[in-house]
Design an enzyme around this catalytic site. Structure first.
Site, PDB file in Angstrom:
ATOM      1  N   ARG A  37      58.447  37.542 -21.019  1.00 40.39           N
ATOM      2  CA  ARG A  37      58.068  36.606 -22.100  1.00 40.39           C
ATOM      3  C   ARG A  37      59.036  35.426 -22.204  1.00 40.39           C
ATOM      4  O   ARG A  37      58.623  34.270 -22.336  1.00 40.39           O
ATOM      5  CB  ARG A  37      58.012  37.372 -23.435  1.00 40.39           C
ATOM      6  CG  ARG A  37      57.457  36.621 -24.620  1.00 40.39           C
ATOM      7  CD  ARG A  37      55.956  36.393 -24.561  1.00 40.39           C
ATOM      8  NE  ARG A  37      55.589  35.142 -23.916  1.00 40.39           N
ATOM      9  CZ  ARG A  37      54.593  35.012 -23.070  1.00 40.39           C
ATOM     10  NH1 ARG A  37      53.838  36.047 -22.747  1.00 40.39           N
ATOM     11  NH2 ARG A  37      54.341  33.854 -22.498  1.00 40.39           N
ATOM     12  N   LYS A  77      64.926  13.464 -29.769  1.00 38.37           N
ATOM     13  CA  LYS A  77      63.971  14.365 -30.431  1.00 38.37           C
ATOM     14  C   LYS A  77      63.620  15.502 -29.485  1.00 38.37           C
ATOM     15  O   LYS A  77      62.648  15.421 -28.727  1.00 38.37           O
ATOM     16  CB  LYS A  77      62.707  13.601 -30.849  1.00 38.37           C
ATOM     17  CG  LYS A  77      62.909  12.693 -32.055  1.00 38.37           C
ATOM     18  CD  LYS A  77      61.594  12.089 -32.550  1.00 38.37           C
ATOM     19  CE  LYS A  77      61.902  10.981 -33.568  1.00 38.37           C
ATOM     20  NZ  LYS A  77      60.737  10.109 -33.816  1.00 38.37           N
ATOM     21  N   LYS A  84      72.455   2.053 -34.952  1.00 36.94           N
ATOM     22  CA  LYS A  84      71.158   1.930 -35.606  1.00 36.94           C
ATOM     23  C   LYS A  84      71.286   1.137 -36.907  1.00 36.94           C
ATOM     24  O   LYS A  84      72.388   0.789 -37.331  1.00 36.94           O
ATOM     25  CB  LYS A  84      70.604   3.324 -35.916  1.00 36.94           C
ATOM     26  CG  LYS A  84      70.474   4.193 -34.671  1.00 36.94           C
ATOM     27  CD  LYS A  84      69.628   5.416 -34.960  1.00 36.94           C
ATOM     28  CE  LYS A  84      69.418   6.184 -33.659  1.00 36.94           C
ATOM     29  NZ  LYS A  84      68.411   7.240 -33.811  1.00 36.94           N
ATOM     30  N   GLU A  87      70.130  -1.113 -31.771  1.00 36.18           N
ATOM     31  CA  GLU A  87      68.726  -1.172 -32.191  1.00 36.18           C
ATOM     32  C   GLU A  87      68.462  -2.498 -32.878  1.00 36.18           C
ATOM     33  O   GLU A  87      69.156  -2.842 -33.839  1.00 36.18           O
ATOM     34  CB  GLU A  87      68.460  -0.055 -33.218  1.00 36.18           C
ATOM     35  CG  GLU A  87      67.626   1.094 -32.742  1.00 36.18           C
ATOM     36  CD  GLU A  87      67.282   2.049 -33.871  1.00 36.18           C
ATOM     37  OE1 GLU A  87      67.351   3.269 -33.627  1.00 36.18           O
ATOM     38  OE2 GLU A  87      66.977   1.573 -34.981  1.00 36.18           O
ATOM     39  N   ASP A 140      63.063  -2.356 -31.154  1.00 35.40           N
ATOM     40  CA  ASP A 140      62.516  -1.218 -31.887  1.00 35.40           C
ATOM     41  C   ASP A 140      61.237  -1.592 -32.614  1.00 35.40           C
ATOM     42  O   ASP A 140      61.236  -2.423 -33.534  1.00 35.40           O
ATOM     43  CB  ASP A 140      63.571  -0.724 -32.887  1.00 35.40           C
ATOM     44  CG  ASP A 140      63.184   0.630 -33.459  1.00 35.40           C
ATOM     45  OD1 ASP A 140      62.448   1.375 -32.783  1.00 35.40           O
ATOM     46  OD2 ASP A 140      63.612   0.939 -34.588  1.00 35.40           O
TER      47      ASP A 140
END
Lengths: 290, 290, 290, 290, 290, 290
Positions: free
Chosen positions: D109, D144, D176, D206, D227
């Site tokens: 599994r 992510k 960012k 960004e 972005d």
């Protein structure tokens, strides 16, 4: 966490304790305390409980039990009502707990298992130690301890009145028969070991007869263990060793029972060691009541 | 590692075992096995040894002991001579070991401690189980196990003839008096728990009287524990439950002794559980000889 | 950490959660959050932020996200504004965060990744579950979960309306075709497994035809899985099993789609299991705004 | 373990892999694989099996699956029949396994879960990458990723044809909007970060508009991320940046779909990044047959 | 792994070493050895290399370096050509390595860093020890060691000719000025400590003047440290202590330099301890050549 | 914990630091701080102490030392009196500590060992850096760091005025001579590496002559290291590289001494790297006074 008692025995700092307790809690909780989690749908509630002795005995491990609950929830209070090492009677209240319901329920088994095992050890140790009252001989434990529990089991041994023997293979050098055979003799073994170990460490030699006792003495053993000797032979060995002053500690080991320990002590040995309080004791029954 | 016996009992894979054994070895070795390291100056030697029973009993844990040595040195051989669960007599040879001297010496204590504790549990379990011979009732353990040792102690329980109870708080849901109080009743507790737990899990309810037995039965408990009931009350409870068929397992718990277990079984319960083989047993004496 | 909602679903205690979250944070941080650390030269500032839904869906994992931030800094506040399992719309505010700037920035990605994955699972689960409305059949997950995430993914499954299937190889015994082959038949497999497993555990048998169903039924399976059967065959199997009463749970598995699930349920099975919410779902888009 | 293929992609050494895989196996096994352990009473048998594709797709993760089995038992053989990154069809045999029965069953599994998730990522990545054929623009992943799986998920992304973006918060500095706000502007942010980070690390900024692009360019950003810009704005941004030569890499991010990616690439950006292959992909169905 | 030399110094078993080395390798490798992994596309190749001394010095740590490579790949061979503790000259070949290219490259830096640091310690230690030639006084290290490296740094100290002092806070009891102040005096401190520590452990007392020396002697200190005393005072202290026989070991500490050590030894102390080989030494330059 | 200074340098979050510090404390404490535990029988007392410089130097590591004490006891206060990187004189007070006696004593050695090593590195680094005053060339460290200590040693390097080089094998790609040989040339090596690494990572190539410099330049190296070149050759290499603009960073390495560093810088290189502050520095002497 409130306690009105001084810590009278040697517990390591929480950093050490926590590294032991965390995996023990995870062992029991696994992927989650099914029942307690389900009840949480009704919301968390503060509850209080008490710990009760269900047998007579010597209590050990309450501060450790307190830490178990605190690792589950820092808001848990665990008020110890009896001193570590206290002799308690069936029915006596040992501690008051209060805090979030879920920590109380989830931690109960691990905390009790620890305190029951440790109190069992302290109680059994006390039976040996109390035979030595008014004698200078001290009672010591061994390395026969439950894997993973040595620090705490030796703590309980101390709470029960024993002095700890070495904690592992590295804080004292015990030369046994197989080492002697491999080295080619007691003299050779002591020489090899003395040359390698940290200098503050002591060397203990296991001996089975007077020749070995003499050889260990002659080559600078710090502690001589009289292993499985009869009382008469022990007395002779003590004489041989004391003839050289009291620099060397004498430990007796083997066939140590509550009935026999006092007669062993009277041979003049300094220490009598036995694994019986670890390997032959039962857990002291304790329970938690809400 | 040679063995002529099938593994007749449930031991998890080495991946699981090793994660337990490694820290136990490190607990004993600490910063190094002082004496053995010192002897290594003379070079490593292959040696052989045997394990001997020093008491009569039921042997458990030899495959685990074998793994202890192998984690120290993959060249270690540990030939098991008696099957797990075998009844052995004082003096019987249990295993032959051979391999590097240093692994033999360094691993000896941890390996023996494990096998002695586990054999002690198996031996004590056998005393309960043998009272049930020819009866359908099975004997089960509890969650009163030494912290960190549960998988192995429950394995030893199985070797001794018991069936394991749940392994932790997550593989079955046991609803106890405090849970019932918090939920507001047995019906409510079962409902909350059934709604949350993985569906293949069973629910067991602790009961103290016939009303509770009936309530647990009515609300779909899978297992009903008769907690600390007298024999007469147990018989009545069994009748009440069996009236609804044999869907529900009945467990008796509390005040289970070797003397009393057969009369409990004769009430018709399916399972009798007791922590005694964990909390009231002594270690079986084993030793290693070179 | 403030929350006005009860924990309606089964989350294990922080001790368990933390042991999962810590390595996940370290995975992302590595040797340090380069940018955030550089900004610290200007001093730490308290900031606040919100979490916003960028898609419609079912929210899951906010309490876990809260814990992520708290492990970075105990001063972090994470106020959950919507209940776990709430159906939210694009643009909805899910949570308010405040605390040290650096914890907010360093924890953002791990916390969002978790909540997005878990909300995606809950949303997909809900699509299956909502097809079963007003039917007694329940929807269950499987062991097809992302390695390392099982506890949380199964939690999200529950939030989405499913009941969890077993959590691992140890909390229920599922006998599959390969096991049957190795044992020599269903009867033999059940006998071997029943003899070894903890007694509260259930045994489930995978079946592919009516003969296997009958054999599993006859030998005491607790759960019978109808694996990849057509609807007609399923109906027959249900009849066969129900003929023996409702002691046995019936699980259908294989080829379960949102379109087909209701017709499967109408065959009378108790449980329909599918890995689709884990393996076929997308993450729910969430973002953090300062 | 046999393989006729070179490792064409970046897998870290077993030391790193093992530290990931071990806890994943323990997550599934828990306290033991109940069924497999029970079958062991009949003795361990060598078995062989194959892995089959049940969907078309790009295969990734077979060498990792091989390692899963080997950690359970070093005697396991896992012969990979198709190269990592191969495009396979439903029914195709991917690997041949042989070894002890219990390792085959216990590892199945976890090994399949890994390979299914990774092949799903590779397959989804390929859909984006194949749109860029004959263009210089490369496709990249993001941070992510599923917590705990980043190294392997990024490996799968590479197998699918992407170039990896940074692996964590520490191997490149991404500035960012929130960082810019905290620093007081792009210039200030770049200056603070450049002063603190290891000198070989690149700085990415960004940007949302041409002013920000210009500011980032002027202050030495190594990579400029456009972005969520429209195609027209992107084209202008590319022009602005290329006016200063090709020292700076241009990354486009936001609203990247299979349909839209080629038109984004045609604006002249160097890299297009998207989390979609991680967050919007499904697992590729694989199965193991005995 | 071939070696023609006996292990002449105290290295703990691989179980202990591996638990140290694994995280050190992971520290350097992080998420993967980028360059080596990229080269693997060309296939793994067996290579050989040598280790060369680039400075004169005393070599220590080669068996540990060997283990570093083996943890990366069990097929690595590391043939040690010079004995631990050997005095080598610039240009001398110390070891021959062969094995998979990637293990050679990935392990190089960690292995060299270890051997360079340890050889530096051995070399510096030797400078102190060689001043004591033909004197009975031994040279010892202290607890001033690099965090995480104590076992290995103390091993290097031994290779350089020193005897180890205690390894940590638990294998010997050193009573310092702050302890004395807290206890209320040397007598009180010794009494408290003796009552609590494992009985084989020695007690050392730090003293600054003859009164303290006398008090420590009178109350049974096993080791008396003369801390930062002048030579004259040391001589007096030695006289005081020797007047009671040679039961007590005398350690001198403070202001120990290569120039001054012999004159300290000539005061008759048993041990001179200094942290200088740890805190004042430079790494011995070694390199690996293909 | 109070501090009046901003964190001017790059320390990772406590989550990262704690994972380093905990095992270091356990290394020293072992099974317990024997003496401190024994004194606890007299009860815990709050004490205060100061940290004093016993040498001139640059201070680094005080916030880390603070964390050491806090991990032992959250009630510990550690007030930093001098800024990280401050130049202090013998006798200067660096910090004030207060809190439970036992945490002060148990943590002292680990905390001091860390701060002494780190301050030694900062001090040695400063000697190189101060030679570069008013030049644009920066001084960088290497991967020659003590195993386990890299994050902190590189932090100290930064405190001393250096810029960090890469932190491990994964955050930048350094192509060395052995890699070049294995790949079949610089061009091939760069191509292989560029194709595999995360795209934001830079590629550095070690060169030994102008041909290699040219090849590295032609094939897109981001950083070119001039390895062990003479000053004249370095000047030529700089010219060759600068002819292509200032896109490429130039690093000089090898035979870097305090005496020679300025003349190296004057060749026009951007970075001069040396391991000397790690491998050739001594610890700065600090002490704790009650």
């Amino acid at each position: 966490m409130a306690s009105k008692f001084l810590p009278s025995f040697s517990l390591p700092s929480n950093l050490v304790l926590d590294s032991l307790i965390r995996p023990w809690l995870l062992e029991d909780i696994g992927r989650g305390d099914r029942v307690t989690q389900a009840l949480m749908v009704k919301g968390s509630q503060a509850k209080s409980a008490t710990w009760i002795a269900k047998e007579n005995g010597i209590v050990a491990g309450l501060p450790i039990a307190a830490r178990v609950f605190q690792l589950l929830d820092p808001e848990m209070e665990f008020e110890v009502l009896v001193k570590e090492g206290a002799r308690v009677m069936t029915g006596e209240t040992l501690a008051k707990l209060s805090g979030p319901f879920e920590a109380l329920l989830t931690g109960e088994r691990v905390a009790l298992n620890l305190a029951m095992r440790l109190s069992g050890i302290a109680t059994a140790t006390d039976q040996f130690v109390s035979q030595l009252e008014d004698l200078p001989t001290r009672f010591a434990d061994t390395r026969k301890t439950t894997p993973g529990m040595r620090i705490l089991e030796k703590y309980a041994s101390q709470v029960g009145g024993a002095v700890n023997h070495r904690m592992g293979l590295d804080d004292s050098a015990m030369i046994k028969d197989n080492h002697i055979a491999a080295a080619g003799g007691i003299a050779e073994a002591i020489a090899l070991v003395r040359a390698q170990i940290p200098y503050p460490l002591t060397i203990e030699v296991e001996t089975e007869n007077l020749d070995q006792v003499q050889e260990a003495l002659d080559h600078g053993a710090d502690i001589i263990m009289l292993d499985n000797m009869g009382l008469e032979l022990m007395r002779e060995a003590v004489q041989v060793i004391r003839a050289g002053g009291d620099r060397v500690l004498i430990e007796a080991s083997g066939n140590v029972t509550v009935e026999r320990i006092r007669s062993i002590a009277e041979t003049g040995v300094d220490i009598i060691s036995s694994s019986a309080p670890m390997t032959r004791s039962t857990w002291m029954d304790l329970s938690m009541r809400f």
